[in-house]
Motif scaffolding. Structure first.
Motif, PDB file in Angstrom:
ATOM      1  N   LEU A 114       0.761  -1.867  -0.237  1.00  0.00           N
ATOM      2  CA  LEU A 114       0.087   0.051  -0.029  1.00  0.00           C
ATOM      3  C   LEU A 114       0.779   1.397  -0.008  1.00  0.00           C
ATOM      4  CD1 LEU A 114      -2.426   1.565   0.350  1.00  0.00           C
ATOM      5  CD2 LEU A 114      -2.361   1.726   2.627  1.00  0.00           C
ATOM      6  N   VAL A 115       0.387   1.988  -0.595  1.00  0.00           N
ATOM      7  CA  VAL A 115       1.023   3.656  -1.237  1.00  0.00           C
ATOM      8  C   VAL A 115       0.014   4.545  -0.489  1.00  0.00           C
ATOM      9  CG1 VAL A 115       2.953   4.977  -2.436  1.00  0.00           C
ATOM     10  CG2 VAL A 115       2.410   2.230  -2.972  1.00  0.00           C
ATOM     11  N   SER A 153       0.813 -10.035  -3.640  1.00  0.00           N
ATOM     12  CA  SER A 153      -0.610 -10.703  -4.473  1.00  0.00           C
ATOM     13  C   SER A 153      -1.361  -9.238  -4.477  1.00  0.00           C
ATOM     14  CB  SER A 153      -1.390 -11.277  -3.065  1.00  0.00           C
ATOM     15  OG  SER A 153      -0.641 -11.938  -2.879  1.00  0.00           O
ATOM     16  N   LEU A 154      -0.686  -7.444  -4.330  1.00  0.00           N
ATOM     17  CA  LEU A 154      -1.920  -6.302  -4.529  1.00  0.00           C
ATOM     18  C   LEU A 154      -0.926  -5.545  -4.266  1.00  0.00           C
ATOM     19  CD1 LEU A 154      -4.697  -5.825  -5.841  1.00  0.00           C
ATOM     20  CD2 LEU A 154      -5.262  -6.140  -3.180  1.00  0.00           C
ATOM     21  N   PHE A 155      -1.243  -4.874  -5.488  1.00  0.00           N
ATOM     22  CA  PHE A 155       0.010  -3.646  -5.141  1.00  0.00           C
ATOM     23  C   PHE A 155      -1.369  -1.838  -4.953  1.00  0.00           C
ATOM     24  CE2 PHE A 155       1.093   0.815  -7.100  1.00  0.00           C
ATOM     25  CZ  PHE A 155       2.264   0.573  -6.418  1.00  0.00           C
ATOM     26  N   GLU A 175       1.490  -4.613   3.788  1.00  0.00           N
ATOM     27  CA  GLU A 175       3.249  -3.580   4.206  1.00  0.00           C
ATOM     28  C   GLU A 175       2.634  -1.858   3.433  1.00  0.00           C
ATOM     29  OE1 GLU A 175       5.891  -5.518   2.874  1.00  0.00           O
ATOM     30  OE2 GLU A 175       5.720  -7.444   2.923  1.00  0.00           O
ATOM     31  N   ILE A 176       3.059  -1.085   4.366  1.00  0.00           N
ATOM     32  CA  ILE A 176       2.483   0.738   3.894  1.00  0.00           C
ATOM     33  C   ILE A 176       4.355   1.036   3.371  1.00  0.00           C
ATOM     34  CG2 ILE A 176       2.330   2.600   4.481  1.00  0.00           C
ATOM     35  CD1 ILE A 176       0.334   1.414   6.775  1.00  0.00           C
ATOM     36  N   VAL A 177       4.094   1.298   2.329  1.00  0.00           N
ATOM     37  CA  VAL A 177       4.847   2.294   2.096  1.00  0.00           C
ATOM     38  C   VAL A 177       4.738   3.553   1.220  1.00  0.00           C
ATOM     39  CG1 VAL A 177       7.096   2.482  -0.119  1.00  0.00           C
ATOM     40  CG2 VAL A 177       6.343   0.514   0.876  1.00  0.00           C
TER      41      VAL A 177
END
Length: 145
Positions: free
Chosen positions: A23-24, A64-66, A44-46
């Motif tokens: 996750l951005v 698995s996913l953006f 996971e956070i960026v």
């Protein structure tokens, strides 16, 4: 910087386990992260777009996913999110993309694997679930078979 969080939302139905989502966003504990986690995702956070793109390009099978929060990630709104998808190129076929933005006037659930799912912000649990299931539809079909 990368942060892995676990959020629990009572009464939510988990859709999938062991789905790793990048996750951005600049909202560390925002609605998008909570919604994804309530669906069973390991989030996971960026907070920086190019770091996230580098992570996906370096390890396309690891995610698995953006998911891109186009409004908070300083990418230029929905149009900037679409440009990020173009930068990802063929990886979009391996790592499905969800774009979340206030600029989204109509939610889109495309049949083309190379096109991102687009959700309107603020994202409800129902639209996140629909987007999540749509983006991961091939994975879900494989698991349920």
């Amino acid at each position: 910087m990368r942060v892995v969080r676990s959020f629990h939302q009572p009464g939510s139905a988990r859709v999938s386990f062991s789905v790793r989502v990048l996750l951005v966003t600049s909202h560390r504990e925002g609605e998008i992260a909570r919604r994804l986690n309530s669906l069973g995702a390991q989030v996971e956070i960026v907070d920086e777009m190019f770091t996230a793109l580098s992570d996906v390009i370096d390890d396309p099978v690891g995610y698995s996913l953006f998911v891109l929060d186009c409004d908070s990630a300083n990418v230029g709104g929905l149009e900037g999110g679409k440009r990020a998808v173009q930068i990802m190129g063929v990886l979009v076929g391996r790592v499905p993309v969800i774009l979340v933005s206030q600029d989204c006037t109509e939610q889109r659930f495309p049949e083309d694997r190379m096109a991102p799912t687009q959700l309107r912000a603020p994202v409800s649990i129902l639209s996140m679930r629909a987007g999540f299931e749509h983006a991961l539809r091939e994975r879900m079909a494989f698991i349920s078979a």
